[in-house]
Design an enzyme around this catalytic site. Structure first.
Site, PDB file in Angstrom:
ATOM      1  N   ASN A  80      -2.592   1.858  11.385  1.00  0.00           N
ATOM      2  CA  ASN A  80      -3.204   1.992  10.065  1.00  0.00           C
ATOM      3  C   ASN A  80      -4.222   0.864   9.862  1.00  0.00           C
ATOM      4  O   ASN A  80      -4.049  -0.262  10.333  1.00  0.00           O
ATOM      5  CB  ASN A  80      -2.173   2.052   8.938  1.00  0.00           C
ATOM      6  CG  ASN A  80      -1.177   0.910   8.923  1.00  0.00           C
ATOM      7  OD1 ASN A  80      -0.862   0.338   9.954  1.00  0.00           O
ATOM      8  ND2 ASN A  80      -0.661   0.591   7.750  1.00  0.00           N
ATOM      9  N   ILE A  81      -5.298   1.237   9.172  1.00  0.00           N
ATOM     10  CA  ILE A  81      -6.415   0.312   8.938  1.00  0.00           C
ATOM     11  C   ILE A  81      -6.751   0.400   7.458  1.00  0.00           C
ATOM     12  O   ILE A  81      -7.353   1.379   7.002  1.00  0.00           O
ATOM     13  CB  ILE A  81      -7.637   0.702   9.799  1.00  0.00           C
ATOM     14  CG1 ILE A  81      -7.267   0.756  11.281  1.00  0.00           C
ATOM     15  CG2 ILE A  81      -8.789  -0.292   9.565  1.00  0.00           C
ATOM     16  CD1 ILE A  81      -8.331   1.385  12.186  1.00  0.00           C
ATOM     17  N   TYR A  86      -8.948   0.667  -1.712  1.00  0.00           N
ATOM     18  CA  TYR A  86      -7.717   1.220  -1.136  1.00  0.00           C
ATOM     19  C   TYR A  86      -7.843   2.630  -0.537  1.00  0.00           C
ATOM     20  O   TYR A  86      -7.339   2.877   0.557  1.00  0.00           O
ATOM     21  CB  TYR A  86      -6.581   1.209  -2.168  1.00  0.00           C
ATOM     22  CG  TYR A  86      -6.065  -0.158  -2.563  1.00  0.00           C
ATOM     23  CD1 TYR A  86      -6.645  -1.331  -2.097  1.00  0.00           C
ATOM     24  CD2 TYR A  86      -4.979  -0.271  -3.428  1.00  0.00           C
ATOM     25  CE1 TYR A  86      -6.167  -2.574  -2.478  1.00  0.00           C
ATOM     26  CE2 TYR A  86      -4.491  -1.518  -3.811  1.00  0.00           C
ATOM     27  CZ  TYR A  86      -5.090  -2.668  -3.325  1.00  0.00           C
ATOM     28  OH  TYR A  86      -4.605  -3.892  -3.703  1.00  0.00           O
ATOM     29  N   GLU A  95      -1.769   7.791  12.315  1.00  0.00           N
ATOM     30  CA  GLU A  95      -1.847   9.106  12.952  1.00  0.00           C
ATOM     31  C   GLU A  95      -3.288   9.592  13.017  1.00  0.00           C
ATOM     32  O   GLU A  95      -3.752  10.120  14.031  1.00  0.00           O
ATOM     33  CB  GLU A  95      -1.015  10.143  12.177  1.00  0.00           C
ATOM     34  CG  GLU A  95       0.467   9.850  12.130  1.00  0.00           C
ATOM     35  CD  GLU A  95       0.875   9.015  10.936  1.00  0.00           C
ATOM     36  OE1 GLU A  95       0.126   8.081  10.563  1.00  0.00           O
ATOM     37  OE2 GLU A  95       1.940   9.272  10.371  1.00  0.00           O
TER      38      GLU A  95
HETATM   39  N1  THU Z   1       0.844   4.949   6.723  1.00  0.00           N
HETATM   40  C1  THU Z   1       0.540   5.389   7.985  1.00  0.00           C
HETATM   41  O1  THU Z   1      -0.326   4.828   8.668  1.00  0.00           O
HETATM   42  N2  THU Z   1       1.224   6.453   8.472  1.00  0.00           N
HETATM   43  C2  THU Z   1       2.273   7.051   7.848  1.00  0.00           C
HETATM   44  O2  THU Z   1       2.881   7.954   8.406  1.00  0.00           O
HETATM   45  C3  THU Z   1       2.681   6.610   6.501  1.00  0.00           C
HETATM   46  C4  THU Z   1       1.808   5.599   5.874  1.00  0.00           C
HETATM   47  C5  THU Z   1       0.139   3.755   6.228  1.00  0.00           C
HETATM   48  C6  THU Z   1      -0.855   3.971   5.136  1.00  0.00           C
HETATM   49  C7  THU Z   1      -0.895   2.591   4.498  1.00  0.00           C
HETATM   50  O3  THU Z   1      -1.781   1.757   5.240  1.00  0.00           O
HETATM   51  C8  THU Z   1       0.506   2.066   4.677  1.00  0.00           C
HETATM   52  O4  THU Z   1       1.096   2.849   5.712  1.00  0.00           O
HETATM   53  C9  THU Z   1       1.357   2.166   3.424  1.00  0.00           C
HETATM   54  O5  THU Z   1       1.333   3.438   2.896  1.00  0.00           O
END
Ligand code: THU
Length: 142
Positions: free
Chosen positions: A48-49, A54, A61
């Site tokens: 995640n980035i 926000y 994914e």
């Molecule tokens: N997030 C993901 O990258 N994948 C997921 O399956 C659930 C949530 C990330 C988004 C955000 O950067 C952080 O987790 C909190 O929601």
């Protein structure tokens, strides 16, 4: 669809967990990694980035899917997702968000297997159609 061998699943889970170390999550402090297996045998990882604005942030994914597609791979066999508090090895329940389910749906069929950290020290498997029933996909436009 051919079943994925256990050792391949284990490899995807480990690569997803390792990809968490590259998460950029200064706002949620929740680090997620994903490992997506292409039909070509290549594993595309993602994290995640987040962003100071926000909604501009991206999930692990989708990072993995976009990396793969941009490198010419559009057919996938499986994905593993691992998430938990940043700076720890603790994995919590981390199911893909709704937007990521829809993005996976574009490139994967109903039986596509998704493994995600279950918060109990393991990974749980669900198919894409279980995660996104009655989905709208490319065929819906024909
Ligand atoms: N997030 C993901 O990258 N994948 C997921 O399956 C659930 C949530 C990330 C988004 C955000 O950067 C952080 O987790 C909190 O929601």
């Amino acid at each position: 669809m051919k079943p994925i061998p256990d050792d391949t699943v284990k490899q995807l889970e480990q690569e997803a967990a390792a990809a968490r170390s590259r998460a950029y999550a200064p706002y949620s402090h929740f680090a997620v990694g994903a490992a997506l297996l292409g039909e070509n045998g290549t594993v595309y990882t993602g994290c995640n980035i987040e962003n100071a604005s926000y909604p501009a942030g991206n999930c692990a994914e989708r990072t993995a899917v976009f990396k793969a597609v941009s490198e010419g791979c559009r057919h996938f066999r499986a994905i593993a997702v691992a998430g938990g508090p940043e700076g720890t090895d603790r994995l919590t329940l981390c199911t893909p968000c709704g937007i990521c389910r829809q993005v996976l749906r574009e490139f994967a069929g109903p039986d596509f297997p998704v493994w995600f950290s279950d918060g109990n020290g393991g990974f749980r498997r669900m198919t894409l159609s279980q995660l996104l029933p009655e989905s709208f996909g490319p065929d819906s436009l024909t």
